[in-house]
Design a protein around this motif. Structure first.
Motif, short mmCIF file in Angstrom:
data_model
loop_
_atom_site.label_atom_id
_atom_site.label_comp_id
_atom_site.label_asym_id
_atom_site.label_seq_id
_atom_site.Cartn_x
_atom_site.Cartn_y
_atom_site.Cartn_z
N LEU A 325 0.83 -1.20 0.00
CA LEU A 325 0.00 0.00 0.00
C LEU A 325 0.86 1.25 0.00
O LEU A 325 0.56 2.24 -0.68
CB LEU A 325 -0.92 0.00 1.21
CG LEU A 325 -2.13 -0.94 1.18
CD1 LEU A 325 -2.86 -0.93 2.52
CD2 LEU A 325 -3.09 -0.57 0.06
N GLY A 326 1.96 1.23 0.75
CA GLY A 326 2.85 2.39 0.78
C GLY A 326 3.42 2.71 -0.58
O GLY A 326 3.47 3.89 -0.99
N VAL A 327 3.84 1.69 -1.33
CA VAL A 327 4.36 1.92 -2.68
C VAL A 327 3.23 2.44 -3.58
O VAL A 327 3.45 3.34 -4.40
CB VAL A 327 4.98 0.63 -3.25
CG1 VAL A 327 5.55 0.90 -4.65
CG2 VAL A 327 6.09 0.11 -2.33
N LEU A 328 2.04 1.88 -3.44
CA LEU A 328 0.90 2.35 -4.22
C LEU A 328 0.59 3.80 -3.94
O LEU A 328 0.22 4.56 -4.85
CB LEU A 328 -0.33 1.48 -3.92
CG LEU A 328 -0.40 0.13 -4.64
CD1 LEU A 328 -1.45 -0.76 -4.00
CD2 LEU A 328 -0.71 0.34 -6.12
N LYS A 380 6.29 5.21 8.66
CA LYS A 380 5.53 4.28 9.50
C LYS A 380 5.13 3.03 8.73
O LYS A 380 4.85 1.99 9.32
CB LYS A 380 4.29 4.97 10.05
CG LYS A 380 4.61 6.14 10.97
CD LYS A 380 3.34 6.86 11.44
CE LYS A 380 3.69 8.05 12.31
NZ LYS A 380 2.47 8.78 12.77
N ILE A 381 5.11 3.14 7.41
CA ILE A 381 4.79 1.98 6.55
C ILE A 381 6.03 1.18 6.23
O ILE A 381 6.07 -0.05 6.36
CB ILE A 381 4.12 2.45 5.24
CG1 ILE A 381 2.79 3.15 5.52
CG2 ILE A 381 3.91 1.27 4.29
CD1 ILE A 381 2.17 3.80 4.30
N PHE A 382 7.09 1.86 5.81
CA PHE A 382 8.31 1.20 5.34
C PHE A 382 9.25 0.85 6.50
O PHE A 382 10.42 1.26 6.52
CB PHE A 382 9.02 2.07 4.31
CG PHE A 382 8.22 2.30 3.05
CD1 PHE A 382 7.48 1.28 2.48
CD2 PHE A 382 8.22 3.53 2.43
CE1 PHE A 382 6.75 1.48 1.32
CE2 PHE A 382 7.49 3.75 1.27
CZ PHE A 382 6.74 2.72 0.72
N ILE A 393 -5.93 0.39 10.65
CA ILE A 393 -6.84 1.37 11.24
C ILE A 393 -6.14 2.72 11.41
O ILE A 393 -6.68 3.78 11.04
CB ILE A 393 -7.38 0.86 12.59
CG1 ILE A 393 -8.26 -0.37 12.37
CG2 ILE A 393 -8.15 1.96 13.30
CD1 ILE A 393 -8.75 -1.02 13.65
N ASN A 394 -4.93 2.70 11.94
CA ASN A 394 -4.19 3.95 12.12
C ASN A 394 -3.71 4.52 10.78
O ASN A 394 -3.61 5.74 10.62
CB ASN A 394 -3.00 3.74 13.06
CG ASN A 394 -3.43 3.68 14.51
OD1 ASN A 394 -4.12 4.55 15.00
ND2 ASN A 394 -3.03 2.62 15.21
N LEU A 395 -3.41 3.64 9.82
CA LEU A 395 -3.03 4.10 8.49
C LEU A 395 -4.19 4.88 7.86
O LEU A 395 -3.99 5.93 7.24
CB LEU A 395 -2.65 2.92 7.61
CG LEU A 395 -2.23 3.23 6.18
CD1 LEU A 395 -1.05 4.19 6.15
CD2 LEU A 395 -1.90 1.95 5.42
N CYS A 402 -3.38 13.70 6.52
CA CYS A 402 -2.08 14.02 5.92
C CYS A 402 -2.24 14.99 4.75
O CYS A 402 -3.14 14.86 3.93
CB CYS A 402 -1.40 12.74 5.44
SG CYS A 402 0.25 13.00 4.76
N ASP A 403 -1.34 15.98 4.68
CA ASP A 403 -1.20 16.81 3.49
C ASP A 403 0.02 16.30 2.74
O ASP A 403 1.13 16.33 3.25
CB ASP A 403 -1.03 18.28 3.87
CG ASP A 403 -1.15 19.19 2.66
OD1 ASP A 403 -0.49 18.92 1.64
OD2 ASP A 403 -1.93 20.16 2.74
N PHE A 404 -0.19 15.80 1.53
CA PHE A 404 0.88 15.11 0.81
C PHE A 404 1.95 16.04 0.27
O PHE A 404 3.08 15.62 0.02
CB PHE A 404 0.29 14.31 -0.36
CG PHE A 404 -0.76 13.32 0.04
CD1 PHE A 404 -0.58 12.48 1.13
CD2 PHE A 404 -1.96 13.24 -0.65
CE1 PHE A 404 -1.55 11.58 1.51
CE2 PHE A 404 -2.94 12.33 -0.29
CZ PHE A 404 -2.74 11.51 0.80
N PHE A 405 1.62 17.31 0.06
CA PHE A 405 2.54 18.17 -0.68
C PHE A 405 2.93 19.48 0.02
O PHE A 405 4.01 19.99 -0.22
CB PHE A 405 1.92 18.53 -2.04
CG PHE A 405 1.52 17.33 -2.84
CD1 PHE A 405 2.46 16.48 -3.39
CD2 PHE A 405 0.17 17.03 -3.03
CE1 PHE A 405 2.09 15.36 -4.12
CE2 PHE A 405 -0.22 15.92 -3.77
CZ PHE A 405 0.74 15.09 -4.31
#
Length: 492
Positions: A325-328, A380-382, A393-395, A402-405
């Motif tokens: 999911l993190g890579v996606l 937190k994913i990797f 659930i926390n993800l 989260c603001d991605f940019f």
């Protein structure tokens, strides 16, 4: 077949069909030969006609089919019961694909109006794991009622020749095509960050639903995610982040899925860009990994035959899907991959080694156009240790806030985006691999204690891959390069 065919027959009362016209009757009687061995225009049964090929794999074909009465369209995944593997390495599948195409063509050309047997879906769902041809379908059927998992409408047994799975058809194609060709996230006319969150939360929701059922996909990648998208849809002020009228993602291909929450430490399962490090490296025999992770936290099995150091440890299955999911998420936000494979065995894999061995977690935000906030979420994913990765659930909660940019860091690193050429490699694909994996679980092999030596051939493939990436690489060549990249959905 291993299952008694009687319970598999669909005993629903037959539905009367409209009167068939002369032209429709001719369609069911005249199969015209063609040099390309295509099934276009041929009949699957008295109701369904082949329209065009939309996928091909090592074990079968994917065709768009249409009901000649209702004009409803489906994706028909057709799997040979006895694939014609050539001598040598079966993973070099190009010749196998041609042979499979030939076998299907010869069958349907010689059968003007086939009569495949309709199979009972409930029986397959509950008992299909007892038959190797039906395991994938059984796991898929257990989860397919979720809105983010593709619906299976029917399963057919075609003599002793093939199994045919009739699924939803997605005209807009898979997520890879929508990221790279259509650029639905980058060109979104409204709030593209909300659209990205809409996609991410749907994927988390689907994985969590499977997890609740004890199912783990093990091959999450853009090619295995189908898309419905309305670029003209404008959200209301109070709409929730998940909005199916704007976008709906749908998981397909459970060919590598597992129904066990533990996986052997020497099992390599998935597609290279998306596999977690415990799927590419044997944690229990690798000295570097054992210096970084206390392996006593993982379950050991010593009472089974042929148990040794390379196969005695079992690691949790779900964190592998979390890593994917993190890579996606990086695919969705940046249209790129962070690394070609999460492995320490590849000498040219500098980004991943820097990230893991030097604990340089800022390297992603220095070479990707992302915020430091998003970078922390990826941290937190990797996690190298699967037990340390964030739970679903926390993800879900983290993605929402989260603001991605947007932060100061985004502007300071923008000029470094060309530092690592591998990041210009989009999610991998082949011309025909939506709806189907190239390798199935029946190919299962394992690493030995000498995994570093046995892995050399795979490393060489990656070195060749890296050499290609050092060539000048421009945005307009993204699609061409991706299609030239060898498909490597693998299972060992």
């Amino acid at each position: 077949m291993a299952l008694d065919i009687l319970p598999l027959l669909d005993i629903k009362s037959s539905i009367s069909k409209p009167y068939i016209t002369k032209d429709q009757f001719k369609q069911t009687r005249n199969n015209i030969p063609n040099n390309n061995m295509l099934l276009d225009g041929y009949m699957l049964n008295k109701d369904l006609k082949f329209i065009k090929k939309i996928g091909a794999g090592t074990y079968g074909l994917i065709y768009l089919v249409e009901n000649i009465y209702t004009h409803q369209r489906f994706a028909a995944k057709m799997l040979l019961k006895q694939p014609p593997f050539t001598q040598g390495d079966p993973k070099d599948s190009q010749l196998n694909k041609k042979l499979i195409q030939q076998q299907f063509y010869q069958y349907f050309y010689s059968h003007n109006l086939p009569k495949p047997t309709s199979m009972n879906l409930n029986y397959i769902r509950d008992q299909g794991h007892d038959c190797q041809f039906l395991t994938e379908i059984s796991l898929h059927l257990k989860a397919h009622e979720h809105p983010n998992i593709t619906t299976i409408h029917q399963v057919y047994d075609l003599d002793n020749f093939a199994i045919i799975i009739l699924m939803d058809y997605f005209e807009q194609g898979d997520l890879f095509n929508n990221i790279i060709d259509k650029q639905i996230f980058q060109k979104h006319r409204f709030d593209r960050q909300i659209l990205m969150k809409n996609a991410m939360l749907q994927l988390i929701d689907a994985v969590e639903y499977c997890h609740q059922l004890g199912i783990y996909h093990c091959d999450l990648k853009p090619e295995n995610i189908m898309v419905e998208y309305n670029p003209y849809y404008q959200r209301s002020q109070h709409s929730s982040i998940i909005d199916y009228k704007e976008l709906r993602l749908s998981l397909i291909d459970f060919g590598l899925a597992l129904d066990t929450n533990l996986i052997c430490c020497n099992a390599c399962r998935g597609s290279s860009f998306y596999m977690a490090p415990e799927r590419t490296i044997n944690f229990n025999t690798n000295k570097i990994i054992k210096s970084l992770i206390d392996m006593s936290q993982f379950q050991s099995v010593y009472d089974q035959p042929n148990t040794n150091l390379s196969n005695c440890k079992y690691l949790p299955t779900l964190p592998g899907d979390v890593w994917s999911l993190g890579v996606l998420f990086i695919n969705i936000t940046c249209s790129r991959n962070p690394w070609p494979i999460a492995s320490l065995n590849d000498n040219s894999n500098d980004v991943f080694k820097n990230y893991i061995l030097n604990n340089n977690h800022s390297i992603l935000s220095s070479i990707l156009p992302i915020s430091s906030q998003f970078n922390k979420l990826l941290d937190k994913i990797f996690k190298l240790n699967p037990n340390d990765r964030i739970d679903l659930i926390n993800l879900y909660k983290e993605v929402i806030r989260c603001d991605f940019f947007k932060d100061d860091h985004h502007h300071s690193h923008h000029h470094h985006r060309h530092r690592n050429q591998q990041l210009y490699t989009p999610p991998e694909t082949t011309a025909y691999n939506s709806y189907v994996s190239d390798f199935d679980e029946d190919d299962e092999e394992f690493y030995t204690d000498d995994e570093e030596i046995e892995y050399d051939e795979y490393q060489q493939d990656q070195i060749t891959y890296q050499t290609k990436q050092q060539q000048p690489f421009y945005k307009e060549n993204l699609q061409k390069f991706a299609l030239e990249t060898p498909s490597n959905s693998i299972v060992y």
